[in-house]
Design a protein around this motif. Sequence first.
Motif, PDB file in Angstrom:
ATOM      1  N   ILE A 133     -32.498  24.732  20.579  1.00  0.00           N
ATOM      2  CA  ILE A 133     -32.267  25.464  19.332  1.00  0.00           C
ATOM      3  C   ILE A 133     -31.979  24.490  18.201  1.00  0.00           C
ATOM      4  O   ILE A 133     -32.464  24.659  17.082  1.00  0.00           O
ATOM      5  N   PHE A 134     -31.184  23.454  18.485  1.00  0.00           N
ATOM      6  CA  PHE A 134     -30.848  22.447  17.480  1.00  0.00           C
ATOM      7  C   PHE A 134     -32.126  21.828  16.902  1.00  0.00           C
ATOM      8  O   PHE A 134     -32.309  21.743  15.685  1.00  0.00           O
ATOM      9  N   HIS A 135     -33.030  21.410  17.788  1.00  0.00           N
ATOM     10  CA  HIS A 135     -34.280  20.800  17.339  1.00  0.00           C
ATOM     11  C   HIS A 135     -35.162  21.807  16.608  1.00  0.00           C
ATOM     12  O   HIS A 135     -35.801  21.459  15.605  1.00  0.00           O
ATOM     13  N   TYR A 136     -35.193  23.032  17.095  1.00  0.00           N
ATOM     14  CA  TYR A 136     -35.983  24.070  16.429  1.00  0.00           C
ATOM     15  C   TYR A 136     -35.516  24.246  14.984  1.00  0.00           C
ATOM     16  O   TYR A 136     -36.331  24.259  14.062  1.00  0.00           O
ATOM     17  N   LEU A 137     -34.210  24.385  14.810  1.00  0.00           N
ATOM     18  CA  LEU A 137     -33.671  24.557  13.459  1.00  0.00           C
ATOM     19  C   LEU A 137     -34.051  23.380  12.560  1.00  0.00           C
ATOM     20  O   LEU A 137     -34.494  23.567  11.424  1.00  0.00           O
ATOM     21  N   SER A 138     -33.869  22.190  13.070  1.00  0.00           N
ATOM     22  CA  SER A 138     -34.210  20.992  12.282  1.00  0.00           C
ATOM     23  C   SER A 138     -35.698  20.952  11.958  1.00  0.00           C
ATOM     24  O   SER A 138     -36.084  20.651  10.831  1.00  0.00           O
TER      25      SER A 138
ATOM     26  N   SER B  31     -25.475  37.627  23.209  1.00  0.00           N
ATOM     27  CA  SER B  31     -25.667  36.842  21.996  1.00  0.00           C
ATOM     28  C   SER B  31     -27.149  36.648  21.684  1.00  0.00           C
ATOM     29  O   SER B  31     -27.572  36.766  20.526  1.00  0.00           O
ATOM     30  N   ILE B  32     -27.942  36.375  22.692  1.00  0.00           N
ATOM     31  CA  ILE B  32     -29.391  36.223  22.516  1.00  0.00           C
ATOM     32  C   ILE B  32     -29.975  37.523  21.967  1.00  0.00           C
ATOM     33  O   ILE B  32     -30.792  37.516  21.040  1.00  0.00           O
ATOM     34  N   ASN B  33     -29.533  38.636  22.520  1.00  0.00           N
ATOM     35  CA  ASN B  33     -30.023  39.936  22.040  1.00  0.00           C
ATOM     36  C   ASN B  33     -29.667  40.169  20.574  1.00  0.00           C
ATOM     37  O   ASN B  33     -30.476  40.710  19.809  1.00  0.00           O
ATOM     38  N   ARG B  34     -28.469  39.746  20.166  1.00  0.00           N
ATOM     39  CA  ARG B  34     -28.070  39.884  18.760  1.00  0.00           C
ATOM     40  C   ARG B  34     -28.956  39.021  17.853  1.00  0.00           C
ATOM     41  O   ARG B  34     -29.329  39.446  16.759  1.00  0.00           O
ATOM     42  N   ILE B  35     -29.289  37.837  18.312  1.00  0.00           N
ATOM     43  CA  ILE B  35     -30.162  36.966  17.517  1.00  0.00           C
ATOM     44  C   ILE B  35     -31.525  37.628  17.339  1.00  0.00           C
ATOM     45  O   ILE B  35     -32.090  37.615  16.233  1.00  0.00           O
ATOM     46  N   ILE B  36     -32.046  38.208  18.381  1.00  0.00           N
ATOM     47  CA  ILE B  36     -33.343  38.870  18.286  1.00  0.00           C
ATOM     48  C   ILE B  36     -33.283  40.024  17.294  1.00  0.00           C
ATOM     49  O   ILE B  36     -34.205  40.214  16.490  1.00  0.00           O
ATOM     50  N   MET B  37     -32.196  40.770  17.290  1.00  0.00           N
ATOM     51  CA  MET B  37     -32.053  41.858  16.314  1.00  0.00           C
ATOM     52  C   MET B  37     -32.056  41.311  14.888  1.00  0.00           C
ATOM     53  O   MET B  37     -32.690  41.884  13.997  1.00  0.00           O
ATOM     54  N   VAL B  38     -31.368  40.194  14.670  1.00  0.00           N
ATOM     55  CA  VAL B  38     -31.352  39.574  13.336  1.00  0.00           C
ATOM     56  C   VAL B  38     -32.757  39.113  12.966  1.00  0.00           C
ATOM     57  O   VAL B  38     -33.218  39.338  11.839  1.00  0.00           O
ATOM     58  N   CYS B  39     -33.450  38.488  13.907  1.00  0.00           N
ATOM     59  CA  CYS B  39     -34.813  38.014  13.638  1.00  0.00           C
ATOM     60  C   CYS B  39     -35.727  39.159  13.240  1.00  0.00           C
ATOM     61  O   CYS B  39     -36.516  39.043  12.294  1.00  0.00           O
TER      62      CYS B  39
ATOM     63  N   ALA C 117     -41.322  33.768  14.098  1.00  0.00           N
ATOM     64  CA  ALA C 117     -41.316  32.480  14.795  1.00  0.00           C
ATOM     65  C   ALA C 117     -40.059  32.343  15.651  1.00  0.00           C
ATOM     66  O   ALA C 117     -40.133  31.962  16.828  1.00  0.00           O
ATOM     67  N   THR C 118     -38.911  32.648  15.081  1.00  0.00           N
ATOM     68  CA  THR C 118     -37.666  32.544  15.844  1.00  0.00           C
ATOM     69  C   THR C 118     -37.619  33.610  16.934  1.00  0.00           C
ATOM     70  O   THR C 118     -37.157  33.352  18.045  1.00  0.00           O
ATOM     71  N   ASP C 119     -38.133  34.792  16.631  1.00  0.00           N
ATOM     72  CA  ASP C 119     -38.211  35.848  17.640  1.00  0.00           C
ATOM     73  C   ASP C 119     -39.020  35.352  18.845  1.00  0.00           C
ATOM     74  O   ASP C 119     -38.635  35.578  19.987  1.00  0.00           O
ATOM     75  N   GLU C 120     -40.099  34.652  18.577  1.00  0.00           N
ATOM     76  CA  GLU C 120     -40.934  34.107  19.652  1.00  0.00           C
ATOM     77  C   GLU C 120     -40.160  33.077  20.473  1.00  0.00           C
ATOM     78  O   GLU C 120     -40.226  33.081  21.706  1.00  0.00           O
TER      79      GLU C 120
ATOM     80  N   TRP D   3     -38.229  33.057  25.155  1.00  0.00           N
ATOM     81  CA  TRP D   3     -37.981  32.111  26.249  1.00  0.00           C
ATOM     82  C   TRP D   3     -36.546  32.261  26.755  1.00  0.00           C
ATOM     83  O   TRP D   3     -36.296  32.264  27.951  1.00  0.00           O
ATOM     84  N   TYR D   4     -35.615  32.429  25.832  1.00  0.00           N
ATOM     85  CA  TYR D   4     -34.206  32.581  26.197  1.00  0.00           C
ATOM     86  C   TYR D   4     -33.951  33.891  26.937  1.00  0.00           C
ATOM     87  O   TYR D   4     -33.120  33.942  27.844  1.00  0.00           O
ATOM     88  N   VAL D   5     -34.669  34.940  26.570  1.00  0.00           N
ATOM     89  CA  VAL D   5     -34.519  36.219  27.278  1.00  0.00           C
ATOM     90  C   VAL D   5     -34.890  36.038  28.745  1.00  0.00           C
ATOM     91  O   VAL D   5     -34.151  36.445  29.640  1.00  0.00           O
ATOM     92  N   LYS D   6     -36.039  35.404  28.985  1.00  0.00           N
ATOM     93  CA  LYS D   6     -36.476  35.170  30.374  1.00  0.00           C
ATOM     94  C   LYS D   6     -35.474  34.277  31.101  1.00  0.00           C
ATOM     95  O   LYS D   6     -35.117  34.540  32.256  1.00  0.00           O
TER      96      LYS D   6
END
Length: 176
Positions: free
Chosen positions: A66-71, A109-117, A124-127, A131-134
């Motif tokens: 996630i850190f690298h993705y954000l950057s 927490s992952i589910n909350r992020i998906i709702m925000v996305c 892109a972030t939803d995609e 991976w995190y859901v699986k």
Amino acid sequence: MKDLVRLRSSVKESVELALNQQIQMEMVSSSKYLAMAGWCDRNGFDYSAGFFYKQSDEERNHAMKIFHYLSDQGGTAHSPEVPAVEQEFDSLRAVFEGALEQEVAVTDSINRIIMVCRRENDFATDELMKWYVKEQMEEEYIARRCLDLFDQIPADQIFELDKQLASVTYDGNPFE
């Protein structure tokens, strides 16, 4: 200038905040698993210790992904502060109960992020989060199966359970 910086980032502020919170959660998970590994080592559960050392590494890798993705997306990834975690447990079962509890919290927490996305139309972030859901399905499955073993093995053979953890792997989806 702030508008220019925001234009360079494809990540909306609400998503960036949620992802930084997830980085912290993953690092806290890593720290908790490291403490669990240490407890297992101190109490003679060598294979369980190995299992939790591996889990600790995995959680750190999840945070770094996630850190690298954000950057890479032009966002700002923050190095999180990790609070002290519990170092002592009542039993090996309590260690695994704590692991399952942590995995359920991460899944939430992952589910909350998906709702925000989805609210922000951040596909892109939803995609990425798919991976995190699986991954969380697998993590919860393994933790639950380990706890199931406690019900199948008599208390005086708990070291047998420890040995079985040496072969715990997961290659498929329990929901297929």
